[in-house]
Design an enzyme around this catalytic site. Structure first.
Site, PDB file in Angstrom:
ATOM      1  N   GLY A  48       0.704  -1.595   0.225  1.00 30.36           N
ATOM      2  CA  GLY A  48      -0.028   0.117  -0.519  1.00 30.36           C
ATOM      3  C   GLY A  48       0.954   1.515   0.323  1.00 30.36           C
ATOM      4  CG  ASP A  49       0.749   3.705   2.483  1.00 31.63           C
ATOM      5  OD1 ASP A  49       0.060   4.360   2.415  1.00 31.63           O
ATOM      6  OD2 ASP A  49       1.206   2.866   3.503  1.00 31.63           O
ATOM      7  CG  HIS A  77      -5.708   5.794  -2.706  1.00 30.48           C
ATOM      8  ND1 HIS A  77      -7.000   5.543  -3.504  1.00 30.48           N
ATOM      9  CD2 HIS A  77      -5.174   4.948  -1.685  1.00 30.48           C
ATOM     10  CE1 HIS A  77      -6.363   3.710  -3.376  1.00 30.48           C
ATOM     11  NE2 HIS A  77      -5.841   3.907  -2.680  1.00 30.48           N
ATOM     12  CE  LYS A 152     -18.796  -9.829   1.520  1.00 33.78           C
ATOM     13  NZ  LYS A 152     -17.975  -9.271   0.539  1.00 33.78           N
ATOM     14  CG  LEU A 342      12.865   7.761 -10.390  1.00 31.10           C
ATOM     15  CD1 LEU A 342      13.846   6.229 -10.254  1.00 31.10           C
ATOM     16  CD2 LEU A 342      13.328   8.176 -11.695  1.00 31.10           C
TER      17      LEU A 342
END
Length: 435
Positions: A48-49, A77, A152, A342
């Site tokens: 994640g992230d 996000h 659920k 990057l």
């Protein structure tokens, strides 16, 4: 006269079943058709992230429909548009495109489960119990996602369709569910009357937005040409089945979650883009083979502003782990990669990349399922030269330093997956498109 293979035509000649129903080639239904519309999927390839929101925001500019397919508001996000920063937790990041229909946000499906206040409270109580009994917790966001998924699975949970239908029936089921959790957790306080009063207000507000999600997606997929974008939450290594269990979320964050979460047939899944951060981060506890609990990790954390959007927790940081990303590709079948952040590596004189695992001196052929094994792995690194200059102004691959280009090519060669985008900043414009 008839025999076992057909019926009598009156002249004594039997008629076969194939003759009765027509030859196979005569039926247009027996000619396979390529699906008219396919969904484009964006998924996290690490823990994640990774910057999924930015990639979704970029693709959503041309989308007709943007969807969230799984998870809950435990996701976070971040998108930056015109120097304004937006944090999304439940809505799809593509909601910023005013021309696109947001499936959850503008349109809500009947079938989606509900997370109640007591689910969140139970989430916190369970973390306390783990800490007391085992001396460690799972590091959940305490948003109630796990307990809601447990309801659920136990088939006593409630869904949107229950809320917007007969409220008296919903009220009865809600009381039973709340009482069920109160019996399990004696310290759980639930103001049932106050919650029902609030839920009744929510029901009136939500009712005009609710639709049959399966039919909605079916019409979108089989009707006139549309660009449909699906945003996954969390990431591959947090998947309940394929992630680093038990330190995972409670839903399927991999490509299968698109089908089960939205009711999309597998044949309508088109391109699947994996989002990979140029290094690795993880929030909370759990094994992290390439973690750098040192100055390098501190530098990545500081330069990358690595704090959880949902919890504000400091993210653990380490080198890029390509064994982990390759495993995510095995599960998801990425069409291409979006390599993000990057620019955070800009100041490093050399950069390491994890390329193999071994345990007790023996190489591991694949990513281990057993977390006790993962905590003991030794990582083999490939050391690449850094570029030690800013990449933030680059807007094409050719404008990147040669060492940064080599870094990207190394990732492509190892994974055998092309890198389609490279992120060198926070804005939309900082996403370099390679092809």
């Amino acid at each position: 006269m008839a025999n076992g293979n057909g019926r009598d035509t009156g002249d004594g000649a039997p008629v076969s079943k194939r003759q009765r129903f027509g030859a196979a080639q005569d039926s247009p239904l027996r000619t396979p058709k390529e699906p008219h519309n396919k969904v484009t999927v964006v998924l996290g390839a690490q823990w994640g992230d990774e910057g999924k929101g930015k990639v979704v925001d970029l693709l959503a500019m041309d989308a007709d429909i943007v969807c969230r397919c799984q998870g809950g508001n435990n996701a976070g996000h971040t998108v930056v548009v015109d120097s304004v920063e937006y944090d999304f937790h439940l809505l799809p990041s593509g909601v910023l495109n005013k021309k696109a229909v947001s499936f959850i946000g503008v349109v809500i499906c009947f079938l989606w489960p509900l997370v109640f206040n007591f689910h969140q409270a139970v989430d916190g109580l369970q973390e306390q119990q783990r800490e007391q009994q085992e001396g460690k917790n799972l590091g959940t966001t305490k948003k109630g996602i796990g307990p809601a998924y447990s309801s659920k699975a136990a088939r006593n949970g409630l869904r949107i369709c229950d809320l917007v239908s007969d409220f008296k029936v919903f009220e009865e089921k809600f009381r039973m569910l709340a009482t069920h959790f109160q019996m399990m957790y004696r310290n759980l306080n639930v103001d049932i009357e106050a919650e029902l009063q609030q839920l009744k207000i929510y029901a009136e507000k939500l009712r005009p937005l609710v639709t049959d999600g399966v039919y909605f997606m079916h019409k979108a997929l089989t009707g006139p040409s549309k660009r449909i974008l699906v945003e996954g939450a969390n990431a591959a290594l947090l998947d309940i089945d394929f992630g680093t269990y038990p330190f995972v979320t409670s839903s399927n964050c991999t490509v299968g979650g698109v089908c089960t979460g939205l009711g999309v047939p597998p044949s309508h899944v088109g391109r699947v883009y994996g989002v990979v951060k140029a290094y690795t981060t993880r929030v909370g506890v759990g094994a992290f083979p390439t973690e750098q609990d040192n100055e390098t990790g501190d530098l990545l954390q500081s330069r990358g502003r690595e704090f959880g959007v949902t919890t504000g927790r400091r993210r653990r940081c380490g080198w890029l782990d390509l064994i982990l990303v390759r495993y995510a590709h095995m599960v998801n079948g990425f069409s291409a990669i979006a390599l993000t952040k990057l620019d955070i590596l800009d100041t490093l004189p050399e950069i390491k990349v994890g390329v193999a695992y071994e345990v007790d001196g023996h190489p591991l052929p694949s990513f281990p399922a057993n977390m006790d094994v993962l905590t003991r792995v030794t990582v083999e690194y490939k050391t690449l030269p850094g570029w030690q200059c800013s990449t933030e102004a680059a807007r094409s691959f050719d404008e990147l330093p040669s060492q940064a280009q080599n870094y990207i090519r190394f990732i492509e060669d190892f994974l055998q997956v092309p890198v389609k985008w490279v992120g060198v900043g926070k804005s939309r414009e900082s996403m370099i498109k390679l092809f």
